[in-house]
Design a protein around this motif. Structure first.
Motif, PDB file in Angstrom:
ATOM      1  N   LEU A 147       0.800  -1.227   0.000  1.00  0.00           N
ATOM      2  CA  LEU A 147       0.000   0.000   0.000  1.00  0.00           C
ATOM      3  C   LEU A 147       0.832   1.277   0.000  1.00  0.00           C
ATOM      4  CD1 LEU A 147      -2.835  -0.941   2.521  1.00  0.00           C
ATOM      5  CD2 LEU A 147      -2.856  -1.056   0.031  1.00  0.00           C
ATOM      6  N   ILE A 148       2.131   1.177   0.279  1.00  0.00           N
ATOM      7  CA  ILE A 148       2.965   2.378   0.373  1.00  0.00           C
ATOM      8  C   ILE A 148       2.970   3.108  -0.971  1.00  0.00           C
ATOM      9  CG2 ILE A 148       5.309   3.246   0.726  1.00  0.00           C
ATOM     10  CD1 ILE A 148       5.674   0.973   2.757  1.00  0.00           C
ATOM     11  N   ASN A 149       2.658   4.399  -0.907  1.00  0.00           N
ATOM     12  CA  ASN A 149       2.568   5.297  -2.065  1.00  0.00           C
ATOM     13  C   ASN A 149       1.403   4.989  -2.997  1.00  0.00           C
ATOM     14  OD1 ASN A 149       4.737   6.950  -1.294  1.00  0.00           O
ATOM     15  ND2 ASN A 149       6.187   5.470  -2.145  1.00  0.00           N
ATOM     16  N   LEU A 150       0.461   4.166  -2.553  1.00  0.00           N
ATOM     17  CA  LEU A 150      -0.748   3.928  -3.340  1.00  0.00           C
ATOM     18  C   LEU A 150      -1.520   5.233  -3.438  1.00  0.00           C
ATOM     19  CD1 LEU A 150      -2.673   1.722  -4.630  1.00  0.00           C
ATOM     20  CD2 LEU A 150      -3.865   1.789  -2.439  1.00  0.00           C
ATOM     21  N   GLY A 151      -1.871   5.635  -4.638  1.00  0.00           N
ATOM     22  CA  GLY A 151      -2.640   6.858  -4.847  1.00  0.00           C
ATOM     23  C   GLY A 151      -4.095   6.538  -5.112  1.00  0.00           C
ATOM     24  N   VAL A 152      -4.979   7.292  -4.460  1.00  0.00           N
ATOM     25  CA  VAL A 152      -6.415   7.101  -4.622  1.00  0.00           C
ATOM     26  C   VAL A 152      -7.027   8.425  -5.080  1.00  0.00           C
ATOM     27  CG1 VAL A 152      -8.547   6.422  -3.469  1.00  0.00           C
ATOM     28  CG2 VAL A 152      -6.402   5.363  -2.787  1.00  0.00           C
ATOM     29  N   GLU A 153      -7.701   8.396  -6.214  1.00  0.00           N
ATOM     30  CA  GLU A 153      -8.343   9.589  -6.776  1.00  0.00           C
ATOM     31  C   GLU A 153      -9.620   9.918  -5.986  1.00  0.00           C
ATOM     32  OE1 GLU A 153      -7.176  11.430  -9.403  1.00  0.00           O
ATOM     33  OE2 GLU A 153      -5.387  10.166  -9.402  1.00  0.00           O
ATOM     34  N   PRO A 154     -10.177  11.124  -6.189  1.00  0.00           N
ATOM     35  CA  PRO A 154     -11.425  11.482  -5.496  1.00  0.00           C
ATOM     36  C   PRO A 154     -12.502  10.412  -5.676  1.00  0.00           C
ATOM     37  CG  PRO A 154     -10.558  13.388  -6.654  1.00  0.00           C
ATOM     38  CD  PRO A 154      -9.714  12.209  -7.057  1.00  0.00           C
ATOM     39  N   GLY A 155     -13.116   9.999  -4.586  1.00  0.00           N
ATOM     40  CA  GLY A 155     -14.139   8.961  -4.620  1.00  0.00           C
ATOM     41  C   GLY A 155     -13.598   7.549  -4.614  1.00  0.00           C
ATOM     42  N   GLY A 156     -12.291   7.389  -4.707  1.00  0.00           N
ATOM     43  CA  GLY A 156     -11.682   6.068  -4.637  1.00  0.00           C
ATOM     44  C   GLY A 156     -11.741   5.531  -3.213  1.00  0.00           C
ATOM     45  N   VAL A 157     -11.635   4.222  -3.068  1.00  0.00           N
ATOM     46  CA  VAL A 157     -11.854   3.575  -1.768  1.00  0.00           C
ATOM     47  C   VAL A 157     -10.786   2.518  -1.505  1.00  0.00           C
ATOM     48  CG1 VAL A 157     -13.488   2.169  -0.427  1.00  0.00           C
ATOM     49  CG2 VAL A 157     -14.353   3.896  -2.013  1.00  0.00           C
ATOM     50  N   ILE A 158     -10.341   2.445  -0.243  1.00  0.00           N
ATOM     51  CA  ILE A 158      -9.508   1.334   0.231  1.00  0.00           C
ATOM     52  C   ILE A 158     -10.315   0.625   1.314  1.00  0.00           C
ATOM     53  CG2 ILE A 158      -7.322   0.619   1.270  1.00  0.00           C
ATOM     54  CD1 ILE A 158      -6.192   3.349   0.396  1.00  0.00           C
ATOM     55  N   GLU A 159     -10.430  -0.700   1.214  1.00  0.00           N
ATOM     56  CA  GLU A 159     -11.193  -1.483   2.181  1.00  0.00           C
ATOM     57  C   GLU A 159     -10.310  -2.559   2.799  1.00  0.00           C
ATOM     58  OE1 GLU A 159     -15.602  -1.273   0.150  1.00  0.00           O
ATOM     59  OE2 GLU A 159     -14.409  -3.072  -0.154  1.00  0.00           O
ATOM     60  N   TRP A 160     -10.471  -2.755   4.104  1.00  0.00           N
ATOM     61  CA  TRP A 160      -9.723  -3.769   4.846  1.00  0.00           C
ATOM     62  C   TRP A 160     -10.718  -4.705   5.523  1.00  0.00           C
ATOM     63  CZ3 TRP A 160      -8.705   1.433   4.975  1.00  0.00           C
ATOM     64  CH2 TRP A 160      -7.414   1.852   4.671  1.00  0.00           C
ATOM     65  N   SER A 161     -10.357  -5.997   5.675  1.00  0.00           N
ATOM     66  CA  SER A 161     -11.142  -6.907   6.512  1.00  0.00           C
ATOM     67  C   SER A 161     -10.212  -7.906   7.177  1.00  0.00           C
ATOM     68  CB  SER A 161     -12.214  -7.642   5.710  1.00  0.00           C
ATOM     69  OG  SER A 161     -11.626  -8.617   4.885  1.00  0.00           O
ATOM     70  N   GLY A 162     -10.653  -8.417   8.313  1.00  0.00           N
ATOM     71  CA  GLY A 162      -9.918  -9.396   9.106  1.00  0.00           C
ATOM     72  C   GLY A 162     -10.388  -9.250  10.535  1.00  0.00           C
ATOM     73  N   LEU A 163     -11.218 -10.152  10.984  1.00  0.00           N
ATOM     74  CA  LEU A 163     -11.913 -10.019  12.264  1.00  0.00           C
ATOM     75  C   LEU A 163     -10.966  -9.721  13.426  1.00  0.00           C
ATOM     76  CD1 LEU A 163     -14.642 -10.093  13.666  1.00  0.00           C
ATOM     77  CD2 LEU A 163     -14.317 -12.546  14.003  1.00  0.00           C
ATOM     78  N   ASN A 164     -11.157  -8.557  14.038  1.00  0.00           N
ATOM     79  CA  ASN A 164     -10.430  -8.085  15.223  1.00  0.00           C
ATOM     80  C   ASN A 164      -8.941  -7.798  15.006  1.00  0.00           C
ATOM     81  OD1 ASN A 164     -12.711  -7.993  16.902  1.00  0.00           O
ATOM     82  ND2 ASN A 164     -12.555 -10.190  17.272  1.00  0.00           N
ATOM     83  N   LEU A 165      -8.520  -7.653  13.750  1.00  0.00           N
ATOM     84  CA  LEU A 165      -7.158  -7.185  13.504  1.00  0.00           C
ATOM     85  C   LEU A 165      -7.107  -5.691  13.814  1.00  0.00           C
ATOM     86  CD1 LEU A 165      -6.309  -8.954  10.118  1.00  0.00           C
ATOM     87  CD2 LEU A 165      -5.608  -9.624  12.428  1.00  0.00           C
ATOM     88  N   GLU A 166      -5.947  -5.221  14.269  1.00  0.00           N
ATOM     89  CA  GLU A 166      -5.772  -3.805  14.604  1.00  0.00           C
ATOM     90  C   GLU A 166      -5.080  -3.095  13.437  1.00  0.00           C
ATOM     91  OE1 GLU A 166      -3.856  -3.423  18.452  1.00  0.00           O
ATOM     92  OE2 GLU A 166      -4.742  -5.329  19.039  1.00  0.00           O
ATOM     93  N   LEU A 167      -5.690  -2.014  12.953  1.00  0.00           N
ATOM     94  CA  LEU A 167      -5.209  -1.300  11.771  1.00  0.00           C
ATOM     95  C   LEU A 167      -4.776   0.113  12.131  1.00  0.00           C
ATOM     96  CD1 LEU A 167      -5.047  -0.733   8.632  1.00  0.00           C
ATOM     97  CD2 LEU A 167      -7.447  -0.053   8.827  1.00  0.00           C
ATOM     98  N   TYR A 168      -3.658   0.546  11.541  1.00  0.00           N
ATOM     99  CA  TYR A 168      -3.228   1.942  11.641  1.00  0.00           C
ATOM    100  C   TYR A 168      -2.649   2.331  10.287  1.00  0.00           C
ATOM    101  CZ  TYR A 168      -1.160   6.242  13.332  1.00  0.00           C
ATOM    102  OH  TYR A 168      -0.837   7.560  13.498  1.00  0.00           O
ATOM    103  N   CYS A 169      -3.239   3.339   9.643  1.00  0.00           N
ATOM    104  CA  CYS A 169      -2.834   3.734   8.312  1.00  0.00           C
ATOM    105  C   CYS A 169      -2.763   5.254   8.213  1.00  0.00           C
ATOM    106  CB  CYS A 169      -3.856   3.200   7.312  1.00  0.00           C
ATOM    107  SG  CYS A 169      -3.377   3.398   5.600  1.00  0.00           S
ATOM    108  N   THR A 170      -1.620   5.774   7.775  1.00  0.00           N
ATOM    109  CA  THR A 170      -1.436   7.216   7.631  1.00  0.00           C
ATOM    110  C   THR A 170      -1.134   7.567   6.183  1.00  0.00           C
ATOM    111  OG1 THR A 170       0.934   7.116   8.094  1.00  0.00           O
ATOM    112  CG2 THR A 170      -0.529   7.460   9.977  1.00  0.00           C
TER     113      THR A 170
END
Length: 107
Positions: free
Chosen positions: A78-101
């Motif tokens: 995901l590093i340097n992944l660019g998302v245009e206006p309205g673009g979406v990133i989705e994560w799943s994994g029951l009870n995993l802890e996520l931190y994304c900047t």
């Protein structure tokens, strides 16, 4: 133009992929700078990350990774992944802890 460094997503993931997502705001491009996921549960959990890079795009699976107990996964894909206006990133994994900047660049 403004550039804002911010937390794109922070918290516990659910089993349903659409419950944990980041959507780039209108007139704003987003760039992931760091993202990590930790498994603090008692068993192996599968992390799935999908991205739709613009509002009219198609979701594509970026990451499918099994995380062992107490494993942290740095999500290098995901590093340097660019998302245009309205673009979406989705994560799943029951009870995993996520931190994304990342950065939001507005015009």
């Amino acid at each position: 133009m403004s550039i804002v460094a911010k937390v794109l997503k922070d918290g516990l993931l659910t089993a349903t992929i659409t419950d944990t997502q980041y959507t780039a705001p209108t007139l704003t491009r987003a760039f992931v700078k760091q993202c990590s996921v930790m498994n603090s549960t008692a068993g192996v959990v599968t992390l799935v990350v999908k991205a739709k890079l613009n509002s009219g795009g198609t979701f594509r699976t970026i990451i499918t990774q099994n995380l062992a107990v107490n494993q942290t996964y740095p999500c290098f894909e995901l590093i340097n992944l660019g998302v245009e206006p309205g673009g979406v990133i989705e994560w799943s994994g029951l009870n995993l802890e996520l931190y994304c900047t990342g950065l939001e660049v507005s015009t």
